[in-house]
Design a protein around this motif. Structure first.
Motif, PDB file in Angstrom:
ATOM      1  N   SER A 100       0.826  -1.216   0.000  1.00 27.14           N
ATOM      2  CA  SER A 100       0.000   0.000   0.000  1.00 27.14           C
ATOM      3  C   SER A 100       0.854   1.258   0.000  1.00 27.14           C
ATOM      4  CB  SER A 100      -0.929   0.028   1.213  1.00 27.14           C
ATOM      5  OG  SER A 100      -1.899  -0.970   1.095  1.00 27.14           O
ATOM      6  N   ASN A 101       1.961   1.208   0.732  1.00 29.24           N
ATOM      7  CA  ASN A 101       2.838   2.377   0.825  1.00 29.24           C
ATOM      8  C   ASN A 101       3.767   2.523  -0.365  1.00 29.24           C
ATOM      9  OD1 ASN A 101       1.735   3.074   3.291  1.00 29.24           O
ATOM     10  ND2 ASN A 101       3.311   2.024   4.476  1.00 29.24           N
ATOM     11  N   SER A 102       3.787   1.519  -1.249  1.00 26.71           N
ATOM     12  CA  SER A 102       4.714   1.553  -2.389  1.00 26.71           C
ATOM     13  C   SER A 102       4.285   2.545  -3.465  1.00 26.71           C
ATOM     14  CB  SER A 102       4.846   0.162  -3.005  1.00 26.71           C
ATOM     15  OG  SER A 102       3.661  -0.167  -3.714  1.00 26.71           O
ATOM     16  N   GLY A 103       3.036   2.960  -3.411  1.00 28.59           N
ATOM     17  CA  GLY A 103       2.536   3.893  -4.424  1.00 28.59           C
ATOM     18  C   GLY A 103       1.948   3.195  -5.634  1.00 28.59           C
ATOM     19  N   ASN A 104       2.084   1.860  -5.701  1.00 38.52           N
ATOM     20  CA  ASN A 104       1.502   1.110  -6.817  1.00 38.52           C
ATOM     21  C   ASN A 104       0.070   0.747  -6.440  1.00 38.52           C
ATOM     22  OD1 ASN A 104       0.716  -0.599  -8.820  1.00 38.52           O
ATOM     23  ND2 ASN A 104       2.245  -2.177  -8.403  1.00 38.52           N
ATOM     24  N   ASN A 105      -0.871   1.534  -6.894  1.00 33.58           N
ATOM     25  CA  ASN A 105      -2.271   1.312  -6.551  1.00 33.58           C
ATOM     26  C   ASN A 105      -3.032   0.572  -7.641  1.00 33.58           C
ATOM     27  OD1 ASN A 105      -2.036   2.678  -4.098  1.00 33.58           O
ATOM     28  ND2 ASN A 105      -2.203   4.629  -5.149  1.00 33.58           N
ATOM     29  N   TRP A 106      -2.332   0.054  -8.656  1.00 33.48           N
ATOM     30  CA  TRP A 106      -3.023  -0.551  -9.795  1.00 33.48           C
ATOM     31  C   TRP A 106      -2.737  -2.021  -9.976  1.00 33.48           C
ATOM     32  CZ3 TRP A 106      -6.724   2.414 -11.151  1.00 33.48           C
ATOM     33  CH2 TRP A 106      -6.592   3.785 -10.986  1.00 33.48           C
ATOM     34  N   GLY A 107      -1.755  -2.565  -9.298  1.00 35.93           N
ATOM     35  CA  GLY A 107      -1.412  -3.966  -9.502  1.00 35.93           C
ATOM     36  C   GLY A 107      -2.400  -4.907  -8.839  1.00 35.93           C
ATOM     37  N   ASP A 108      -2.213  -6.196  -9.105  1.00 36.03           N
ATOM     38  CA  ASP A 108      -3.085  -7.220  -8.523  1.00 36.03           C
ATOM     39  C   ASP A 108      -3.066  -7.163  -7.005  1.00 36.03           C
ATOM     40  OD1 ASP A 108      -3.659  -8.127 -11.034  1.00 36.03           O
ATOM     41  OD2 ASP A 108      -2.273  -9.817 -10.942  1.00 36.03           O
ATOM     42  N   ASP A 109      -1.867  -7.012  -6.446  1.00 36.77           N
ATOM     43  CA  ASP A 109      -1.757  -6.981  -4.992  1.00 36.77           C
ATOM     44  C   ASP A 109      -2.558  -5.816  -4.417  1.00 36.77           C
ATOM     45  OD1 ASP A 109      -0.101  -9.152  -5.226  1.00 36.77           O
ATOM     46  OD2 ASP A 109       1.744  -8.038  -4.868  1.00 36.77           O
TER      47      ASP A 109
END
Length: 181
Positions: A100-109
């Protein structure tokens, strides 16, 4: 410096692998049946639930108690699965936080984590139980008046939502593998 990046990348891969396994388990027939059973057991308590109660105003204490039982069941099943995978809820939630903190809000995870958050949202739970209760009450009204029809499957809305989310996640994974994402 390269060693730190490689270590971070390995940790991210490990996080993603476990989150994917949990997501796959979440969509299994076995897990869905547990949730469906819970909904079947408790949804009638929500017959007559008003829209104001769905929005969080003037909720019955009974709704909160059912919600707490749902969370306990969900947590128990999650912990059972994680234990079998050699992990714990604490580790899993730490992984989710990192994603969540990685900034990737679009991946499967990220998509699955958002689904987990929605599952643990009281308002979403009340809305789901009210919809299921309304379906059962509608059936009972038709059946009591001599109407015919199949009894609604408890948890049907829960299952349809999750099946659609699973379909989207699988399509995204396939597109990523094919380089189209």
């Amino acid at each position: 410096r390269r060693g730190a990046r490689a270590t971070a990348a390995m940790a991210a891969d490990k996080d993603s692998e476990l989150i994917s396994k949990v997501a796959d388990h979440f969509f299994t027939e076995e897990f869905q049946e547990v949730i469906d059973g819970f909904i079947a057991e408790h949804c009638r308590k929500f017959v007559g639930c008003e829209d104001a109660q769905v929005e969080g105003e003037d909720n019955k204490l009974e709704y909160w108690a059912v919600y707490q039982k749902f969370l306990a069941l969900f947590e128990e099943k999650l912990e059972e699965f994680l234990g079998a995978e050699g992990s714990s809820a604490r580790e899993f939630y730490s992984m989710c936080k990192r994603v969540s903190n990685s900034g990737n809000n679009w991946g499967d995870d990220a998509t699955f984590i958002n689904l987990l958050i929605a599952t643990s949202d009281y308002g979403s739970f009340i809305r789901l139980m009210k919809e299921e209760a309304d379906d059962v009450a509608d059936f009972d009204d038709r059946d009591g008046a001599g109407g015919a029809g199949a009894r609604p499957a408890h948890g049907a809305k829960w299952r349809r939502r999750n099946v659609e989310k699973k379909r989207r996640i699988k399509a995204r994974r396939a597109a990523e593998r094919d380089g189209a994402w």
